[in-house]
Design a protein around this motif. Structure first.
Motif, PDB file in Angstrom:
ATOM      1  N   THR A 109       3.636   6.766 -11.723  1.00 31.62           N
ATOM      2  CA  THR A 109       3.552   6.635 -13.176  1.00 31.62           C
ATOM      3  C   THR A 109       2.764   5.401 -13.590  1.00 31.62           C
ATOM      4  OG1 THR A 109       5.641   5.437 -13.242  1.00 31.62           O
ATOM      5  CG2 THR A 109       5.736   7.830 -13.486  1.00 31.62           C
ATOM      6  N   GLN A 110       2.529   4.472 -12.655  1.00 31.37           N
ATOM      7  CA  GLN A 110       1.770   3.258 -12.950  1.00 31.37           C
ATOM      8  C   GLN A 110       0.286   3.406 -12.598  1.00 31.37           C
ATOM      9  OE1 GLN A 110       4.946   1.022 -10.624  1.00 31.37           O
ATOM     10  NE2 GLN A 110       4.269  -0.579 -12.036  1.00 31.37           N
ATOM     11  N   LEU A 111      -0.140   4.621 -12.319  1.00 28.16           N
ATOM     12  CA  LEU A 111      -1.523   4.859 -11.903  1.00 28.16           C
ATOM     13  C   LEU A 111      -2.507   4.333 -12.946  1.00 28.16           C
ATOM     14  CD1 LEU A 111      -3.527   6.272  -9.932  1.00 28.16           C
ATOM     15  CD2 LEU A 111      -3.323   8.299 -11.397  1.00 28.16           C
ATOM     16  N   ASN A 112      -3.475   3.557 -12.477  1.00 28.85           N
ATOM     17  CA  ASN A 112      -4.588   3.124 -13.322  1.00 28.85           C
ATOM     18  C   ASN A 112      -5.865   3.173 -12.489  1.00 28.85           C
ATOM     19  OD1 ASN A 112      -4.637   0.776 -11.698  1.00 28.85           O
ATOM     20  ND2 ASN A 112      -3.260  -0.296 -13.098  1.00 28.85           N
ATOM     21  N   GLN A 113      -6.977   2.761 -13.086  1.00 29.19           N
ATOM     22  CA  GLN A 113      -8.255   2.892 -12.402  1.00 29.19           C
ATOM     23  C   GLN A 113      -8.331   2.020 -11.145  1.00 29.19           C
ATOM     24  OE1 GLN A 113     -10.442   5.229 -13.975  1.00 29.19           O
ATOM     25  NE2 GLN A 113     -11.091   5.248 -11.850  1.00 29.19           N
ATOM     26  N   VAL A 114      -7.747   0.834 -11.204  1.00 30.88           N
ATOM     27  CA  VAL A 114      -7.771  -0.065 -10.044  1.00 30.88           C
ATOM     28  C   VAL A 114      -6.988   0.547  -8.881  1.00 30.88           C
ATOM     29  CG1 VAL A 114      -7.084  -2.335  -9.191  1.00 30.88           C
ATOM     30  CG2 VAL A 114      -8.081  -2.108 -11.483  1.00 30.88           C
ATOM     31  N   ILE A 115      -5.817   1.117  -9.197  1.00 28.52           N
ATOM     32  CA  ILE A 115      -5.000   1.726  -8.144  1.00 28.52           C
ATOM     33  C   ILE A 115      -5.715   2.944  -7.555  1.00 28.52           C
ATOM     34  CG2 ILE A 115      -2.835   2.931  -7.677  1.00 28.52           C
ATOM     35  CD1 ILE A 115      -1.496   1.146  -9.723  1.00 28.52           C
ATOM     36  N   PHE A 116      -6.355   3.729  -8.420  1.00 30.04           N
ATOM     37  CA  PHE A 116      -7.077   4.900  -7.906  1.00 30.04           C
ATOM     38  C   PHE A 116      -8.198   4.480  -6.958  1.00 30.04           C
ATOM     39  CE2 PHE A 116     -10.794   7.663  -8.180  1.00 30.04           C
ATOM     40  CZ  PHE A 116     -10.261   8.843  -7.659  1.00 30.04           C
ATOM     41  N   LEU A 117      -8.963   3.457  -7.327  1.00 23.89           N
ATOM     42  CA  LEU A 117     -10.057   2.998  -6.470  1.00 23.89           C
ATOM     43  C   LEU A 117      -9.519   2.441  -5.156  1.00 23.89           C
ATOM     44  CD1 LEU A 117     -12.408   1.300  -9.089  1.00 23.89           C
ATOM     45  CD2 LEU A 117     -12.710   3.501  -7.954  1.00 23.89           C
ATOM     46  N   ASP A 118      -8.356   1.793  -5.201  1.00 21.97           N
ATOM     47  CA  ASP A 118      -7.739   1.305  -3.972  1.00 21.97           C
ATOM     48  C   ASP A 118      -7.342   2.473  -3.072  1.00 21.97           C
ATOM     49  OD1 ASP A 118      -6.522  -1.011  -2.430  1.00 21.97           O
ATOM     50  OD2 ASP A 118      -4.771   0.285  -2.689  1.00 21.97           O
ATOM     51  N   PHE A 119      -6.820   3.544  -3.673  1.00 20.53           N
ATOM     52  CA  PHE A 119      -6.462   4.741  -2.911  1.00 20.53           C
ATOM     53  C   PHE A 119      -7.713   5.386  -2.312  1.00 20.53           C
ATOM     54  CE2 PHE A 119      -5.741   9.373  -2.749  1.00 20.53           C
ATOM     55  CZ  PHE A 119      -4.663   9.413  -1.877  1.00 20.53           C
ATOM     56  N   TYR A 120      -8.777   5.425  -3.094  1.00 14.01           N
ATOM     57  CA  TYR A 120     -10.051   5.996  -2.622  1.00 14.01           C
ATOM     58  C   TYR A 120     -10.565   5.217  -1.409  1.00 14.01           C
ATOM     59  CZ  TYR A 120     -14.850   7.779  -2.843  1.00 14.01           C
ATOM     60  OH  TYR A 120     -16.067   8.359  -2.545  1.00 14.01           O
ATOM     61  N   ASN A 121     -10.539   3.900  -1.499  1.00 13.73           N
ATOM     62  CA  ASN A 121     -10.996   3.067  -0.383  1.00 13.73           C
ATOM     63  C   ASN A 121     -10.064   3.198   0.815  1.00 13.73           C
ATOM     64  OD1 ASN A 121     -13.173   2.082  -1.880  1.00 13.73           O
ATOM     65  ND2 ASN A 121     -11.954   0.405  -2.731  1.00 13.73           N
ATOM     66  N   TYR A 122      -8.771   3.374   0.527  1.00 12.69           N
ATOM     67  CA  TYR A 122      -7.778   3.518   1.595  1.00 12.69           C
ATOM     68  C   TYR A 122      -8.054   4.747   2.457  1.00 12.69           C
ATOM     69  CZ  TYR A 122      -3.207   4.650   3.658  1.00 12.69           C
ATOM     70  OH  TYR A 122      -2.203   4.989   4.516  1.00 12.69           O
ATOM     71  N   ILE A 123      -8.294   5.903   1.824  1.00 12.13           N
ATOM     72  CA  ILE A 123      -8.523   7.120   2.607  1.00 12.13           C
ATOM     73  C   ILE A 123      -9.933   7.149   3.202  1.00 12.13           C
ATOM     74  CG2 ILE A 123      -6.830   8.496   1.357  1.00 12.13           C
ATOM     75  CD1 ILE A 123      -9.051   9.730  -0.243  1.00 12.13           C
ATOM     76  N   SER A 124     -10.851   6.350   2.635  1.00 18.72           N
ATOM     77  CA  SER A 124     -12.197   6.308   3.214  1.00 18.72           C
ATOM     78  C   SER A 124     -12.204   5.619   4.571  1.00 18.72           C
ATOM     79  CB  SER A 124     -13.164   5.590   2.266  1.00 18.72           C
ATOM     80  OG  SER A 124     -12.853   4.213   2.160  1.00 18.72           O
ATOM     81  N   GLU A 125     -11.207   4.782   4.826  1.00 17.88           N
ATOM     82  CA  GLU A 125     -11.122   4.051   6.088  1.00 17.88           C
ATOM     83  C   GLU A 125     -10.323   4.805   7.147  1.00 17.88           C
ATOM     84  OE1 GLU A 125      -9.435   0.344   5.020  1.00 17.88           O
ATOM     85  OE2 GLU A 125     -11.179  -0.335   3.865  1.00 17.88           O
TER      86      GLU A 125
END
Length: 503
Positions: A109-125
Motif C-alpha cells: 500500500t506504500q508503493l511509490n515511484q521510488v519503490i517501483f524503480l528499486d523493485f525494477y533494479n532488484y529483479i534486473s540483478e
C-alpha cells in the motif's frame, strides 16, 4: 483550500483489510465461481460454461490486506476471462512481490515511484530471462491497479508501473532436423519401451501443428469417422473465449496410411485405457483422453517435457556438433511449421489455419529452422546457381568520347584507374577494400593510371571548393586519393627494393 506545497508524511496508517463494501462486492463475484468464502485461503473454482474445475491457493503468511488485494485482482481476472492456470501463475508471482516488500520493510500500500524503480533494479540483478522478469512486473502492476481501485494505495501521485524489460529480438528457432530424426526414431519404433500416453501425445504433435495444451485437453470422445477409411480427431484450441468455452478443430487422417494406421491403433489403445480409469479419477480429471500411465490424474505439460528430456539423455541424443541436447513439446510445433513451409506442398496460408494462428506473420515467425539446417537449405538453393562456374568475359559499355568527357566532369562519377568510370552512385566496389589491404600488391604497369587519376581527383576537388560544393563529395574524393597514392607508394617501394638488389 488546497496548496501545491508538499509536507513529509512520517507514518502511513495501514488498514487491516479492504473496506467492507468492497469485500462484500468481492463475495458476490466469488459466488459465481465457488462455494468458498472470500476469507478462505483455498478457492475451489468451477467454470459453469465450460465445466472446468480447479483450485486456487492463497498463502496465509502474508498480511491480510495484501492477500485481499490479490484476491480482488484474481476475481477481476476471472471475470475478464483469464484461465485458471493464468490466475494460478499470477498468484505465485504475487508472492514473489510480497516477499520483496517484506524484505524492504514496506507494505504494498506504500508503493511509490521510488519503490517501483528499486523493485525494477532488484529483479534486473537476478539471473532470470526477461520474460520471467516481466511476469513479476505484471504481477506488481495488477496489484497496484487493484489497490488503487480499492482506495488502498497511500501515494500522493500516480505511480507509473508499466516499465518492461525488452526481450531479445532474435527469433525462436526450431531444433536441428538431425535431433528431431533421432527422437522420431525412438517414438516411431514400437519396440522401444515408451509409455503409451506419451507415445500417442508425440504422434499427435508430430502429425499436426498442435499446441501441447490443446492435445492434453482432448476429450475421450475426440475420435469420429466422417467417411470410409478416414478417422478424425477433435482438438480444442488453447486460446479460449472470455467464457472459457473452447473451439474444437477437426483433423482428418487416412486410416490405411503408413504412420496414420499406427497412430490410429495407439490412439484407440489410449482411449480404452482412459475409459477404464474413469471411475478411479477425481471429477476434475474425468472425461479426458490422456490419463497418466501411473498416477490418477491427466498428463501435464511438465510430465511430457520431463519425459522428453529424460529420453534424450538416456538415449544420447546429440546435435550435429556432437553435443548432448534435448527438445520440448513446443519445439515440435516449430519443426512442424518449418517442414511445411519448406516442403512447397502445404501453403503458408494452410499452415496458418492448421496452427490456429490469427495472422500469416505469426505463422512465418514459427518457420525459422536451426542455423545449421538453414545453412544447408541455402546451400541447396545456391548450388543451382552457377556463381562460381565458367564466367563470361565482362565488357564495358562503349560510349563516344564527348559523352565520356562529360561524365568524367561529373563530381559524382567514380574513376577506376586503368579501367574506366562508373556512374552508379550507390555502388560500394570490393576493389577499394582490396586496395586498402596490406596483402594487396598493385600491378606496376598501372602506376601512371593511378597518378593520372589522382591528378583528376585533385582538380575535381579544387572546382568543388571554388563553387562551395558538397563536403561529402570532397571527403569521398580525398579517400580515393589516399587509396591510389598508397598504391603508388607500394609500387615505388618495391621498385626501389629491386634496384638496391641489382646494385
Amino acid at each position: 483550500m488546497s496548496s501545491t506545497a508538499l509536507q513529509i508524511v512520517e507514518h502511513f496508517e495501514t488498514s487491516v483489510g479492504i473496506p467492507d463494501a468492497e469485500k462484500e462486492s468481492c463475495e458476490k463475484l466469488l459466488a459465481l465461481y465457488s462455494i468458498n468464502s472470500f476469507d478462505d485461503y483455498t478457492w475451489n473454482i468451477f467454470l459453469a460454461t465450460s465445466g472446468k474445475r480447479g483450485t486456487l491457493y492463497f498463502s496465509n503468511q502474508y498480511p491480510r490486506l495484501e492477500i485481499e488485494i490479490l484476491k480482488a485482482s484474481i476475481l477481476n481476472m476471472l471475470s475478464a476471462g483469464a484461465t485458471l492456470s493464468t490466475c494460478s501463475g499470477r498468484i505465485h508471482d504475487s508472492f514473489f512481490v510480497f516477499d520483496y516488500f517484506e524484505s524492504r520493510g514496506f507494505s504494498i500500500t506504500q508503493l511509490n515511484q521510488v519503490i517501483f524503480l528499486d523493485f525494477y533494479n532488484y529483479i534486473s540483478e537476478i539471473n532470470l530471462e526477461n520474460w520471467h522478469r516481466n511476469r513479476y512486473l505484471q504481477a506488481l502492476q495488477t496489484l497496484a491497479e487493484s489497490g488503487e481501485m480499492l482506495g488502498m494505495l497511500n501515494t500522493l501521485s500516480t505511480v507509473s508501473v508499466g516499465r518492461r524489460f525488452k526481450n531479445p529480438s532474435s527469433p525462436k528457432r526450431a531444433p536441428e532436423i538431425q535431433v528431431i530424426s533421432q527422437v522420431d526414431n525412438l517414438f516411431f519404433d514400437l519396440n522401444n519401451d515408451i509409455p503409451l500416453g506419451y507415445r500417442v501425445i508425440y504422434f499427435t504433435l508430430r502429425l499436426r501443428t498442435h499446441r501441447i495444451s490443446e492435445v492434453l485437453a482432448m476429450p475421450l470422445d475426440c475420435i469420429s469417422y466422417p467417411e470410409e477409411n478416414v478417422f478424425t480427431i477433435s482438438v480444442p484450441t488453447a486460446k479460449e473465449t472470455a467464457y472459457h468455452v473452447p473451439v474444437f478443430h477437426q483433423y482428418s487422417f487416412l486410416a490405411n496410411g503408413v504412420c496414420e494406421s499406427i497412430y490410429y491403433k495407439l490412439l484407440m489403445q489410449q482411449h480404452d485405457y482412459s475409459l477404464s480409469m474413469q471411475v478411479q479419477l477425481k471429477l476434475q480429471y474425468q472425461g479426458y483422453l490422456f490419463v497418466h500411465p501411473k498416477l490418477l490424474r491427466i498428463i501435464t505439460v511438465n510430465d511430457f517435457n520431463s519425459y522428453l528430456s529424460e529420453l534424450c539423455a538416456n538415449n544420447n541424443v546429440i546435435d550435429s556438433d556432437g553435443n548432448a541436447t534435448k527438445i520440448t513439446s513446443h519445439d515440435l510445433r516449430h519443426i512442424n511449421v518449418c517442414e511445411r513451409l519448406q516442403s512447397n506442398i502445404i501453403s503458408a496460408t494452410e499452415t496458418m489455419v492448421e496452427c490456429n494462428h490469427t495472422s500469416l506473420n505469426q505463422t512465418l515467425g514459427y518457420g525459422y529452422p536451426s542455423k545449421k539446417d538453414e545453412a544447408k537449405h541455402l546451400a541447396d538453393i545456391t548450388k543451382q546457381i552457377p556463381l562460381f562456374g565458367e564466367q563470361k568475359e565482362v565488357r564495358c559499355l562503349q560510349i563516344p568520347s564527348f559523352k565520356y568527357e562529360r561524365l568524367l566532369d561529373d563530381p559524382l562519377t567514380r574513376i577506376i584507374p586503368g579501367y574506366g568510370i562508373c556512374c552508379k552512385q550507390n555502388c560500394k566496389p570490393q576493389f577499394e577494400k582490396c586496395i586498402d589491404c596490406d596483402s594487396f600488391f598493385p600491378d606496376p604497369s598501372y602506376r601512371d593510371c593511378f597518378s593520372a587519376t589522382i591528378d583528376l581527383l585533385l582538380k575535381r576537388n579544387q572546382r568543388i571548393i571554388q563553387k562551395h560544393g558538397s563536403n561529402a563529395i570532397i571527403q569521398h574524393n580525398e579517400e580515393l586519393i589516399r587509396l591510389y597514392q598508397a598504391c603508388i607508394t607500394t609500387i615505388d617501394a618495391e621498385n626501389a627494393r629491386k634496384n638496391r638488389g641489382l646494385s
